[in-house]
Every structure is written in C-alpha cells, then in structure tokens.
Design an enzyme around this catalytic site. Sequence first.
Site, short mmCIF file in Angstrom:
data_model
loop_
_atom_site.label_atom_id
_atom_site.label_comp_id
_atom_site.label_asym_id
_atom_site.label_seq_id
_atom_site.Cartn_x
_atom_site.Cartn_y
_atom_site.Cartn_z
N ASP A 82 -34.12 -11.23 -20.54
CA ASP A 82 -34.20 -9.77 -20.56
C ASP A 82 -35.14 -9.19 -19.51
O ASP A 82 -35.03 -8.01 -19.16
CB ASP A 82 -34.63 -9.28 -21.95
CG ASP A 82 -33.49 -9.34 -22.95
OD1 ASP A 82 -32.32 -9.43 -22.52
OD2 ASP A 82 -33.75 -9.31 -24.17
N ARG B 136 -18.77 -10.62 -26.37
CA ARG B 136 -19.78 -11.66 -26.55
C ARG B 136 -19.20 -12.79 -27.40
O ARG B 136 -18.68 -12.55 -28.49
CB ARG B 136 -21.03 -11.09 -27.20
CG ARG B 136 -21.71 -10.04 -26.33
CD ARG B 136 -23.18 -9.94 -26.64
NE ARG B 136 -23.82 -8.90 -25.84
CZ ARG B 136 -25.12 -8.67 -25.84
NH1 ARG B 136 -25.91 -9.39 -26.61
NH2 ARG B 136 -25.63 -7.72 -25.10
N SER C 273 -37.38 -7.35 -30.81
CA SER C 273 -37.06 -8.66 -31.37
C SER C 273 -37.73 -8.87 -32.72
O SER C 273 -37.10 -9.34 -33.69
CB SER C 273 -37.51 -9.76 -30.40
OG SER C 273 -36.78 -9.71 -29.20
N ARG D 202 -31.71 -1.83 -19.61
CA ARG D 202 -32.66 -2.54 -18.75
C ARG D 202 -32.40 -2.26 -17.26
O ARG D 202 -33.33 -2.28 -16.46
CB ARG D 202 -32.64 -4.03 -19.06
CG ARG D 202 -33.01 -4.29 -20.52
CD ARG D 202 -33.55 -5.66 -20.78
NE ARG D 202 -33.67 -5.87 -22.23
CZ ARG D 202 -34.70 -5.48 -22.96
NH1 ARG D 202 -35.72 -4.85 -22.39
NH2 ARG D 202 -34.74 -5.70 -24.26
N SER E 123 -26.64 -19.26 -26.90
CA SER E 123 -27.51 -18.16 -27.31
C SER E 123 -28.34 -18.60 -28.50
O SER E 123 -27.80 -19.15 -29.47
CB SER E 123 -26.70 -16.92 -27.69
OG SER E 123 -27.55 -15.93 -28.25
N SER E 124 -29.64 -18.36 -28.44
CA SER E 124 -30.51 -18.69 -29.56
C SER E 124 -30.20 -17.82 -30.78
O SER E 124 -30.62 -18.13 -31.89
CB SER E 124 -31.97 -18.50 -29.16
OG SER E 124 -32.24 -17.14 -28.88
N GLN E 125 -29.44 -16.72 -30.58
CA GLN E 125 -29.14 -15.82 -31.69
C GLN E 125 -28.32 -16.53 -32.78
O GLN E 125 -28.46 -16.22 -33.96
CB GLN E 125 -28.39 -14.59 -31.18
CG GLN E 125 -29.26 -13.69 -30.31
CD GLN E 125 -28.47 -12.60 -29.61
OE1 GLN E 125 -27.26 -12.68 -29.48
NE2 GLN E 125 -29.17 -11.59 -29.13
N ARG F 226 -36.19 -8.91 -36.84
CA ARG F 226 -36.49 -10.02 -37.75
C ARG F 226 -37.23 -9.53 -39.00
O ARG F 226 -36.95 -10.02 -40.11
CB ARG F 226 -37.30 -11.07 -36.99
CG ARG F 226 -36.44 -11.83 -35.97
CD ARG F 226 -37.27 -12.50 -34.88
NE ARG F 226 -36.46 -13.39 -34.04
CZ ARG F 226 -35.68 -12.96 -33.04
NH1 ARG F 226 -35.62 -11.67 -32.76
NH2 ARG F 226 -34.98 -13.83 -32.32
#
Length: 435
Positions: free
Chosen positions: A312, A126, A22, A386, A169-171, A26
């Site tokens: 996640d 998505r 993550s 995952r 989604s925070s994305q 960024r």
Amino acid sequence: MGNLKIYPNKLSGEVKIPPSKSMAHRAVICAALSDGVSKVTNIDYSDDIIATIEAMSSLGAKITQTTDYLEVYGIKCPENIKANELRNERTIDCNESGSTLRFLVPIATLFDGVNRFVGRGNLGKRPLDTYYNIFDEQKIKYTYKEGTLDLKTEGKLRHGEFKVKGNISSQFITGLLFTLPLLDGDSKIIITTEMESKGYIDLTLSAIKDFGVEIINNNYEEFIIKGNQNYKSRDYRVEGDYSQAAFFFSADALSNNVVLNDLKLDSLQGDKEVIDILERMGLNLKNKNNGLIGAVSGELKATVIDGSQCPDIIPVVSLVAALSTGTTEIINAGRLRIKECDRLAAVTSELNKLGAKITEKEDGLIIEGVKELKGGIEVWSHKDHRIAMTLAIASTMCTEPIILKDYECVSKSYPQFWDDFKNVGGVFDEWNVGE
C-alpha cells in the site's frame, strides 16, 4: 466526481495521523464476534470501515456509531444469537473493500442459511480461488458471477487442515484465523509458499489475542488453532495508521515540514516499513512536539524497494524515488495490479505526465530520478485513494499547478485527507471543466 486544481506549495505544520484502517477492521470484527459489549475508540468512518461495520451487522452484531467511538454488542450475546437463528439469508455489502470481503467470506460460514456478498468497483475482479478450493473440498455450496461481485455461499466450514498459499493475499489467511477458533474442533493452516505481507498477519494475531483468542504461529509456516474458543469483549483503542502516515513522511522527504502525531512507535504494522525505506533514501527522523518529523540533508538516494510486505505504500514511495538521485527498482509488487486500480500502471502514467521517468515491469517499476516535476497538466486518481493522495504530495514538487481528476476517492480510507492537507499549507480549489 470532481476535479481539484492544486497549486505548488510547501507543507508545514502538524497532522494527527488517522487511526489504522487495518487495525480498525480487525477490532470491529473481533468485537462483533465476541460474547459481550465492546467499545472501540479512535475510529475513522472511512468507506472501507463502514463496509466492515455494516457487514458484521448483517451477521447479527448490534453496532452503534457515535462521533468518538463504536459500541459493539457481539454476535455471541444471547439476544443476538436468537435473532440470527431466525434468518435464512443475509446480504453482505462489501462496497469496494477487499479486506471486508476476504475477511468475511469464511466468517459468514459460521451461520446457517445463505450468505450473499455484493460490492462495486474492481472488487469483483479480486480473486477468491483460495476460498473456492476450500469450499470444493468441504462441499460448501457457492455460486458467483465473473467480473462482478455477486457471491452466494451456503454451508458451514468444518475444522481441519487448510493448505493456503502465502503469496496471493494475506487476507485469506486472516479470514481463516478469525474463523477457525470458533469451530468445534482444532485446525491447522499450512502455508505452502513463501509468506508475503507478514506484517498484516502480525496485526491479525495481535487483535485476536487482545480479544482473548490464542493461536500458535510457527514461523509463518503453519498456524495451530484450538477450537471452541470465544472472543471476549473489551475496550479497544485503534492506533494511528502508518499507511496514511506514509504520505506525510514522504512529504518530509521531499522538503516539506510536517510533524506526524499519534503513531505507535512499536507498531506491528507492515507499512511502518516506510520509515526504513525513506531512511535508506536519506530521510532523518526526529521527535518534535511528541510527534515525528523528517528532513533530508543532501540529496535523496535511490534504493531497491521490495513491495511484497508493504504494497500500500508503494505509490507514494515511488514518488520519492522519482525525485531521488540514481535509479530505484521496485520489486515483488505484482499484487498492486489488482487493487482499486492497476497501481503500477497508474503510478507510471500519472507521474510520467508530471515529468518523472518510470518504466513499468510485470511486477515492479524502474524509476530514474529527476530534479523536479513540472505540472501544468491534468492527472487522474484512477478513482484510487492512494493514487489521489500520492498526486497531492507530488504537487508540492511541481513548478506549475496540477488538475486532479476524481479527488473524492480518498474517502475510501482517509476521509479528512483534504482537510489535513489544507491545514498544513496545501492550496487547492474546485476546478470545473471549461472554466
């Protein structure tokens, strides 16, 4: 893809937790949007991070990969600005990275010409409606194909007021937070629902601030963004990843003995929630050799786990819940259905094959604890990193070996997982069908 035969064996030793995916996303983006040269250290070249590196290169940054660090010449460097002005169309390959896609869609609108986003796997499934609604309002041209990622955009985003749902989604919010400070006027993001995944927004705001951009966060209800700001180049070290640490913390909860190194104890990562969840279930953490190790005295206890802020880590904590006393409920986890696979269905299917008692709900799971898992059967990663790593940890609690199908998918986020697993005692070998 191949199969692994994984033998039941307890894990013991030390693992250097890989850098946060993550934060690496960024850091690469902020460095690439900057006006100078940045050095990003402690970076892991997972498939998703490579996707973001190549995506920002497509937008005009010059990024050099070395073994130990990235050297990033930002898009705002004079020579890069001139080169980018000559390009009328660019292709941005997101591979299977949802973060790359959703972060880059608004960023790409900073540039003239046509931007074409492509990818593979489930990425085309998505939802991007949040951005389509903004494009419709601002008359930005776009076309897309249903079920596969082939999105074209043309037109520049304008400053103003943006109303965005916080429970999808925070994305999307992160993508806007990266972009809006670079516009020629002030903007505001208004969150119209309860905000989920606040931890990811905290990471975004932290990275943006580290690179010299200021944003006001009014209790996650609105974000005030001054325009005409610039990202400043800098040296940046990526911290260790709690979403990957979750697998080894969970291993410790299941009577393994792994020391986890290179974690930032005051991290803002939302997946640090794994510590609180496992402590509620009975894990006790202590410092050892400058790292963290967990142990359980007595039996693990069931709990209620809210997946809204930390989706996640839900697959692997579901494994721990499956071996706890009582009935655990996973709630607010509907977004797991639109990850690399339907993770709620995958966790239920694969752990139940091993003897767990999990019932799937629309937005969560009901998990009735059992004493042990059996093995002696083939399980499938669903080509989801995952799920693959969760099943690897599950093998340590099985009475017989398991055959894991499509194990290489861990390269998406943790390329050296199988090396680390082996180094702390994991025992496995290649398994060819028919032998």
